[in-house]
Scaffold this motif. Structure first.
Motif, PDB file in Angstrom:
ATOM      1  N   TRP A 196       0.732  -1.269  -0.096  1.00 61.13           N
ATOM      2  CA  TRP A 196      -0.017  -0.267   0.530  1.00 61.13           C
ATOM      3  C   TRP A 196       0.413   0.977   0.134  1.00 61.13           C
ATOM      4  O   TRP A 196       2.228   1.190   0.376  1.00 61.13           O
ATOM      5  CB  TRP A 196      -0.768  -0.030   1.979  1.00 61.13           C
ATOM      6  CG  TRP A 196       0.036  -0.015   2.439  1.00 61.13           C
ATOM      7  CD1 TRP A 196      -0.119   1.105   2.760  1.00 61.13           C
ATOM      8  CD2 TRP A 196       0.005  -1.131   3.254  1.00 61.13           C
ATOM      9  NE1 TRP A 196       0.671   0.880   4.327  1.00 61.13           N
ATOM     10  CE2 TRP A 196       0.802  -0.339   4.644  1.00 61.13           C
ATOM     11  CE3 TRP A 196       0.980  -2.678   3.093  1.00 61.13           C
ATOM     12  CZ2 TRP A 196       1.972  -0.901   5.447  1.00 61.13           C
ATOM     13  CZ3 TRP A 196       1.079  -2.889   4.007  1.00 61.13           C
ATOM     14  CH2 TRP A 196       1.334  -2.129   4.995  1.00 61.13           C
ATOM     15  N   TRP A 197       0.288   2.061  -0.282  1.00 60.99           N
ATOM     16  CA  TRP A 197       0.746   3.345   0.101  1.00 60.99           C
ATOM     17  C   TRP A 197       0.315   3.943   1.082  1.00 60.99           C
ATOM     18  O   TRP A 197      -1.099   3.751   1.603  1.00 60.99           O
ATOM     19  CB  TRP A 197       0.618   4.004  -1.394  1.00 60.99           C
ATOM     20  CG  TRP A 197      -0.593   4.607  -1.738  1.00 60.99           C
ATOM     21  CD1 TRP A 197      -1.385   6.575  -1.124  1.00 60.99           C
ATOM     22  CD2 TRP A 197      -1.932   4.853  -2.017  1.00 60.99           C
ATOM     23  NE1 TRP A 197      -2.601   6.154  -1.583  1.00 60.99           N
ATOM     24  CE2 TRP A 197      -2.503   5.399  -2.768  1.00 60.99           C
ATOM     25  CE3 TRP A 197      -1.812   3.442  -3.405  1.00 60.99           C
ATOM     26  CZ2 TRP A 197      -4.102   5.162  -3.105  1.00 60.99           C
ATOM     27  CZ3 TRP A 197      -2.591   2.976  -3.611  1.00 60.99           C
ATOM     28  CH2 TRP A 197      -3.915   3.855  -3.684  1.00 60.99           C
ATOM     29  N   GLY A 198       1.146   5.114   2.008  1.00 58.91           N
ATOM     30  CA  GLY A 198       0.776   5.797   3.057  1.00 58.91           C
ATOM     31  C   GLY A 198       2.297   6.500   3.544  1.00 58.91           C
ATOM     32  O   GLY A 198       3.074   6.604   3.319  1.00 58.91           O
ATOM     33  N   ASN A 199       1.770   6.391   5.068  1.00 57.85           N
ATOM     34  CA  ASN A 199       2.051   6.528   6.275  1.00 57.85           C
ATOM     35  C   ASN A 199       2.415   6.217   7.142  1.00 57.85           C
ATOM     36  O   ASN A 199       1.924   5.068   6.816  1.00 57.85           O
ATOM     37  CB  ASN A 199       2.113   8.357   6.745  1.00 57.85           C
ATOM     38  CG  ASN A 199       0.701   8.720   7.137  1.00 57.85           C
ATOM     39  OD1 ASN A 199       0.168   7.501   7.774  1.00 57.85           O
ATOM     40  ND2 ASN A 199       0.292   9.882   7.526  1.00 57.85           N
ATOM     41  N   ASP A 200       3.512   6.413   8.327  1.00 55.59           N
ATOM     42  CA  ASP A 200       3.550   5.752   9.762  1.00 55.59           C
ATOM     43  C   ASP A 200       2.313   4.682  10.157  1.00 55.59           C
ATOM     44  O   ASP A 200       1.815   3.887  10.079  1.00 55.59           O
ATOM     45  CB  ASP A 200       4.633   5.567  10.421  1.00 55.59           C
ATOM     46  CG  ASP A 200       5.815   5.912   9.916  1.00 55.59           C
ATOM     47  OD1 ASP A 200       6.016   5.117   8.887  1.00 55.59           O
ATOM     48  OD2 ASP A 200       6.560   6.653  10.242  1.00 55.59           O
ATOM     49  N   ASP A 201       1.638   6.376  10.098  1.00 57.85           N
ATOM     50  CA  ASP A 201       0.036   6.045  11.081  1.00 57.85           C
ATOM     51  C   ASP A 201      -0.476   4.280  10.324  1.00 57.85           C
ATOM     52  O   ASP A 201      -1.503   3.519  10.905  1.00 57.85           O
ATOM     53  CB  ASP A 201      -1.013   7.229  10.904  1.00 57.85           C
ATOM     54  CG  ASP A 201      -2.439   7.118  11.027  1.00 57.85           C
ATOM     55  OD1 ASP A 201      -2.615   6.187  12.312  1.00 57.85           O
ATOM     56  OD2 ASP A 201      -2.808   6.873  10.542  1.00 57.85           O
ATOM     57  N   ARG A 202      -0.854   4.533   9.021  1.00 51.91           N
ATOM     58  CA  ARG A 202      -1.543   3.220   7.709  1.00 51.91           C
ATOM     59  C   ARG A 202      -1.276   2.452   7.623  1.00 51.91           C
ATOM     60  O   ARG A 202      -1.708   1.670   8.113  1.00 51.91           O
ATOM     61  CB  ARG A 202      -1.632   3.970   6.610  1.00 51.91           C
ATOM     62  CG  ARG A 202      -2.609   3.715   5.839  1.00 51.91           C
ATOM     63  CD  ARG A 202      -2.671   3.578   4.077  1.00 51.91           C
ATOM     64  NE  ARG A 202      -3.647   4.700   4.024  1.00 51.91           N
ATOM     65  CZ  ARG A 202      -3.883   5.282   3.242  1.00 51.91           C
ATOM     66  NH1 ARG A 202      -3.168   5.347   1.804  1.00 51.91           N
ATOM     67  NH2 ARG A 202      -4.499   6.851   2.823  1.00 51.91           N
ATOM     68  N   ALA A 203       0.221   2.801   8.020  1.00 51.23           N
ATOM     69  CA  ALA A 203       1.574   1.147   8.215  1.00 51.23           C
ATOM     70  C   ALA A 203       0.876   0.061   9.587  1.00 51.23           C
ATOM     71  O   ALA A 203       0.836  -0.855   9.961  1.00 51.23           O
ATOM     72  CB  ALA A 203       2.596   1.096   8.306  1.00 51.23           C
ATOM     73  N   GLU A 204       0.425   1.130  10.648  1.00 48.19           N
ATOM     74  CA  GLU A 204       0.686   0.930  11.690  1.00 48.19           C
ATOM     75  C   GLU A 204      -0.864   0.294  12.487  1.00 48.19           C
ATOM     76  O   GLU A 204      -0.904  -0.971  12.214  1.00 48.19           O
ATOM     77  CB  GLU A 204       0.387   1.802  13.022  1.00 48.19           C
ATOM     78  CG  GLU A 204       0.324   1.701  14.332  1.00 48.19           C
ATOM     79  CD  GLU A 204       0.866   2.601  15.502  1.00 48.19           C
ATOM     80  OE1 GLU A 204      -0.152   2.319  16.765  1.00 48.19           O
ATOM     81  OE2 GLU A 204       0.836   3.426  14.901  1.00 48.19           O
ATOM     82  N   ARG A 205      -1.959   0.091  11.736  1.00 53.52           N
ATOM     83  CA  ARG A 205      -3.640   0.244  11.268  1.00 53.52           C
ATOM     84  C   ARG A 205      -3.499  -1.303  10.763  1.00 53.52           C
ATOM     85  O   ARG A 205      -3.964  -1.461  10.712  1.00 53.52           O
ATOM     86  CB  ARG A 205      -4.262   0.967  10.536  1.00 53.52           C
ATOM     87  CG  ARG A 205      -4.282   2.573  11.782  1.00 53.52           C
ATOM     88  CD  ARG A 205      -5.137   3.828  11.001  1.00 53.52           C
ATOM     89  NE  ARG A 205      -5.467   4.816  11.749  1.00 53.52           N
ATOM     90  CZ  ARG A 205      -6.550   4.945  12.251  1.00 53.52           C
ATOM     91  NH1 ARG A 205      -7.134   4.598  12.867  1.00 53.52           N
ATOM     92  NH2 ARG A 205      -6.224   6.507  12.355  1.00 53.52           N
ATOM     93  N   TYR A 206      -2.084  -1.417   9.539  1.00 57.42           N
ATOM     94  CA  TYR A 206      -2.634  -1.775   8.597  1.00 57.42           C
ATOM     95  C   TYR A 206      -2.075  -3.241   9.218  1.00 57.42           C
ATOM     96  O   TYR A 206      -2.425  -4.212   9.362  1.00 57.42           O
ATOM     97  CB  TYR A 206      -1.869  -1.792   6.780  1.00 57.42           C
ATOM     98  CG  TYR A 206      -2.618  -1.472   6.255  1.00 57.42           C
ATOM     99  CD1 TYR A 206      -3.823  -2.108   5.430  1.00 57.42           C
ATOM    100  CD2 TYR A 206      -2.431  -0.011   5.349  1.00 57.42           C
ATOM    101  CE1 TYR A 206      -4.829  -1.511   4.375  1.00 57.42           C
ATOM    102  CE2 TYR A 206      -2.828   0.283   4.422  1.00 57.42           C
ATOM    103  CZ  TYR A 206      -4.704  -0.960   3.962  1.00 57.42           C
ATOM    104  OH  TYR A 206      -5.122   0.036   2.807  1.00 57.42           O
TER     105      TYR A 206
END
Length: 431
Positions: free
Chosen positions: A51-61
């Motif tokens: 996926w693309w995104g920032n650290d917040d999105r990565a933590e949620r994924y």
């Protein structure tokens, strides 16, 4: 208007799917779509997901992947992410070499580009593992091409204006009004920068983004592209639009060279600008990046009062590669991302306002998520019909527009040169 608590336990949907897979004949083999091999629900498989995104999105994924593994311990998910430009550059390379990930965060901007050559799996072939009845037809249609379902939306957004209320209070500034003209918003930006002496800037040049241009076109009943796959605007219209951003590039907005120094973080995410226009689902990421305690959302500027220039953008989607070796397992994971109540609980509105009714059941809309819901409600009267299905190469043209906008900010090109370069690129991409 919006549900604010879960209707069922968060994992009920995924658990029910698991039980149905194990219920045939007392073993793990199940029926599958016509033409595919029998799927063994206990087979150990590994899926690549990106996926693309920032650290917040990565933590949620990562949290979602852990929850998925509790239900499907035999399916290992290898997750990776990058920023948006690098993401699509890598997908293009992978597509050419036959190595696209099994499941990937997708965008309707690239639907024709990846579906027409056969890079995406027809989700109808794995319909036993993906519930598509949880989507309204209009939202489901954003992932369809010629009647084939290639992707499903995680949620929908509209263009919004974000304002850092911490900086407003710290510097004694006035909040911008929602839905002002572009010129009025530019004057507000200039006033912020002048009052703070450049300690923080009013915002970023909003003419850098093709979405702002799209709003201006839609206010006049036009779109970026026609149904026939041609540009829906002239060189003169693009020139006038970019020229309107001159004041923002000449001191009202943050200098582009400062943005280059902090990339890929935005000026707003770095706390260097008071405002930024982007998609409404960015609120959670902006709060995480900026560290701000309070970020307001107001309607973005408009070219014409009363225009139906906004629309429900369901561009953030999930797709499966056509050459995956594990289509059924990939479908189970895709379904978990777009449909599970757990996904609604973990992501809230950060992947867009939940497009699936079952995912919405899991979303507790409070705090930032309730704020996004309230914003969408506040601009409902300004939302019009969705634009035509993006043309092949839309994503590349969107990036080209952004790159040229930044080049204008750096003084590397003139407006006339930028217009000629954009149309030259469009001629190549659109044929």
């Amino acid at each position: 208007m919006f549900r604010t608590k879960r209707a069922f336990p968060a994992l009920m949907m995924a658990a029910a799917a698991t039980l149905s897979l194990a219920a045939c004949g007392g073993d793990a083999a199940t029926s599958t779509p016509e033409g595919s091999e029998t799927f063994n629900a206990d087979e150990k498989v590994t899926l690549n997901f990106t996926w693309w995104g920032n650290d917040d999105r990565a933590e949620r994924y990562n949290t979602l992947i852990e929850a998925f593994n509790e239900e499907h311990p035999n399916i290992t998910i290898n997750g990776t992410f990058t920023d948006f430009p690098a993401y699509w550059e890598k997908r293009q390379t992978e597509a050419a070499g036959g190595g696209l990930p099994d499941v990937w965060q997708f965008s309707d901007s690239y639907l024709r580009q990846y579906a027409e050559p056969g890079y995406l799996l027809d989700l109808g072939t794995v319909a036993d593992y993906v519930d598509m009845d949880t989507f309204e037809d209009g939202l489901k249609g954003t992932g369809q091409l010629d009647g084939v379902q290639y992707s499903l939306p995680t949620g929908y957004s509209t263009w919004a204006n974000f304002v850092n209320e911490d900086l407003i209070a710290e510097h004694g500034l006035e909040m911008p009004e929602g839905g002002t003209t572009f010129a009025e918003f530019g004057e507000w930006m200039s006033g912020v920068t002048e009052k703070t002496g450049g300690a923080v800037y009013g915002g970023t040049d909003i003419t850098q983004r093709i979405q702002t241009f799209e709003l201006a076109l839609r206010a006049d009943g036009k779109n970026l592209y026609t149904d026939d796959g041609e540009l829906g605007f002239t060189k003169e219209e693009l020139k006038a639009f970019w020229e309107s951003g001159a004041a923002m590039r000449d001191g009202a907005g943050i200098p582009q060279n400062k943005l280059e120094e902090i990339a890929p973080k935005s000026g707003f995410g770095a706390g260097m600008t008071v405002s930024e226009t982007s998609w409404s689902n960015f609120l959670g990421g902006y709060l995480a990046d900026s560290g701000a305690q309070s970020i307001a959302m107001v309607a973005p500027p408009t070219a014409k009062e009363g225009a139906k220039d906004l629309y429900r953008q369901a561009g953030l989607q999930m797709a499966i590669s056509a050459d995956t070796e594990h289509p059924e397992a990939a479908a189970l994971f895709l379904d978990y991302v777009v449909n599970s109540e757990k996904a609604g609980e973990i992501f809230g509105t950060t992947l867009g306002f939940p497009a699936s009714s079952s995912k919405l059941d899991g979303a507790v809309l409070e705090g930032p998520d309730k704020q996004v819901a309230d914003f969408l409600d506040s601009v409902a009267d300004r939302i019009g019909d969705a634009p035509p299905v993006p043309v092949v190469g839309y994503g590349a043209l969107e990036q080209k527009f952004w790159d040229l906008g930044k080049a204008l900010g750096l003084g590397a090109v003139t407006v006339d040169e930028a217009v000629e370069q954009f149309f030259a690129e469009a001629d190549v991409i659109l044929g």
